[in-house]
Enzyme design. Sequence first.
Site, mmCIF file in Angstrom:
data_model
loop_
_atom_site.group_PDB
_atom_site.id
_atom_site.type_symbol
_atom_site.label_atom_id
_atom_site.label_comp_id
_atom_site.label_asym_id
_atom_site.label_seq_id
_atom_site.Cartn_x
_atom_site.Cartn_y
_atom_site.Cartn_z
ATOM 1 C CE LYS A 9 0.928 6.871 2.306
ATOM 2 N NZ LYS A 9 -0.285 6.096 2.627
ATOM 3 C CE1 TYR A 49 -0.953 3.996 -2.549
ATOM 4 C CE2 TYR A 49 -1.696 6.262 -2.769
ATOM 5 C CZ TYR A 49 -0.968 5.298 -2.093
ATOM 6 O OH TYR A 49 -0.265 5.634 -0.965
ATOM 7 C CG PHE A 57 -9.106 2.318 0.855
ATOM 8 C CD1 PHE A 57 -7.893 2.512 0.208
ATOM 9 C CD2 PHE A 57 -9.423 1.031 1.293
ATOM 10 C CE1 PHE A 57 -7.016 1.455 -0.010
ATOM 11 C CE2 PHE A 57 -8.545 -0.040 1.078
ATOM 12 C CZ PHE A 57 -7.348 0.185 0.416
ATOM 13 N NE ARG A 85 4.906 -4.632 3.244
ATOM 14 C CZ ARG A 85 3.896 -3.826 2.968
ATOM 15 N NH1 ARG A 85 4.076 -2.739 2.262
ATOM 16 N NH2 ARG A 85 2.683 -4.102 3.394
ATOM 17 C CB THR A 91 -1.777 -0.416 6.669
ATOM 18 O OG1 THR A 91 -1.043 -1.366 5.903
ATOM 19 C CG2 THR A 91 -2.374 0.622 5.749
ATOM 20 N NE ARG A 102 2.467 3.119 7.085
ATOM 21 C CZ ARG A 102 2.336 2.170 6.188
ATOM 22 N NH1 ARG A 102 2.298 0.894 6.561
ATOM 23 N NH2 ARG A 102 2.237 2.466 4.907
ATOM 24 C CG ASN A 112 -0.469 5.253 6.232
ATOM 25 O OD1 ASN A 112 -0.224 6.086 5.373
ATOM 26 N ND2 ASN A 112 -0.661 3.980 5.954
ATOM 27 C CG HIS A 115 3.574 3.921 -0.451
ATOM 28 N ND1 HIS A 115 2.541 3.013 -0.513
ATOM 29 C CD2 HIS A 115 4.449 3.569 -1.430
ATOM 30 C CE1 HIS A 115 2.784 2.164 -1.502
ATOM 31 N NE2 HIS A 115 3.938 2.481 -2.068
ATOM 32 C CD GLU A 126 4.973 1.094 -5.138
ATOM 33 O OE1 GLU A 126 5.805 1.363 -4.243
ATOM 34 O OE2 GLU A 126 3.834 0.671 -4.896
HETATM 35 P P1 CMP Z 1 -0.153 2.690 1.585
HETATM 36 O O1 CMP Z 1 0.956 1.832 2.087
HETATM 37 O O2 CMP Z 1 0.233 3.981 0.962
HETATM 38 O O3 CMP Z 1 -1.028 1.858 0.523
HETATM 39 C C1 CMP Z 1 -2.373 2.164 0.269
HETATM 40 C C2 CMP Z 1 -2.956 3.089 1.286
HETATM 41 O O4 CMP Z 1 -4.357 3.070 1.379
HETATM 42 C C3 CMP Z 1 -2.484 2.693 2.666
HETATM 43 O O5 CMP Z 1 -1.115 3.004 2.800
HETATM 44 C C4 CMP Z 1 -3.447 3.498 3.541
HETATM 45 O O6 CMP Z 1 -2.966 4.799 3.825
HETATM 46 C C5 CMP Z 1 -4.698 3.634 2.657
HETATM 47 N N1 CMP Z 1 -5.878 2.958 3.208
HETATM 48 C C6 CMP Z 1 -7.019 3.548 3.553
HETATM 49 N N2 CMP Z 1 -7.908 2.652 4.014
HETATM 50 C C7 CMP Z 1 -7.306 1.450 3.957
HETATM 51 C C8 CMP Z 1 -7.712 0.117 4.294
HETATM 52 N N3 CMP Z 1 -8.936 -0.140 4.796
HETATM 53 N N4 CMP Z 1 -6.815 -0.876 4.126
HETATM 54 C C9 CMP Z 1 -5.592 -0.636 3.599
HETATM 55 N N5 CMP Z 1 -5.150 0.619 3.252
HETATM 56 C C10 CMP Z 1 -6.002 1.646 3.439
#
Ligand code: CMP
Length: 133
Positions: A9, A49, A57, A85, A91, A102, A112, A115, A126
Amino acid sequence: MEQTLSIVKPDAVERNLEGEIKEIFKNNGFQILKEKKIQIERSEAEKFYKIHETKPFYNDLCEYLSSGPIVVMVLEKENAVKGNRELMGATNPKDADDGTIRKKYGISIDKNSVHGSDSLENAKIEINFFFKD
Ligand code: CMP
């Protein structure tokens, strides 16, 4: 063999962590089959997304993913989706286990650093999103 999509990212690309993160994948048995560094439009981030479109968010997330260059990669390994993962960690970097990407590089739940696809079904969607041949 399974394939999954990984994104380095904007926060990580900005800090020049792309090489280090790729080494972590390789050292953990992943093969990087395809990769490209791109910057996507806000509208593309919204499509990518879409699964999160009802989440509070969502707007910030789309704004963020399109805010700077990203590196998108197709990773291959046995059980690649789950393996990636685990290697990424939770996350929210605050909740991520030691030794995860992360934990090491993440700044916040938004920034973070990486992805990864959350299921084999989404991995296919994806990968096709970024690498339509
Ligand atoms: P990612 O794995 O890219 O998938 C969705 C992204 O939303 C996640 O990583 C986070 O960076 C972002 N995000 C922001 N707020 C939240 C939340 N409350 N819960 C989950 N993902 C979040």
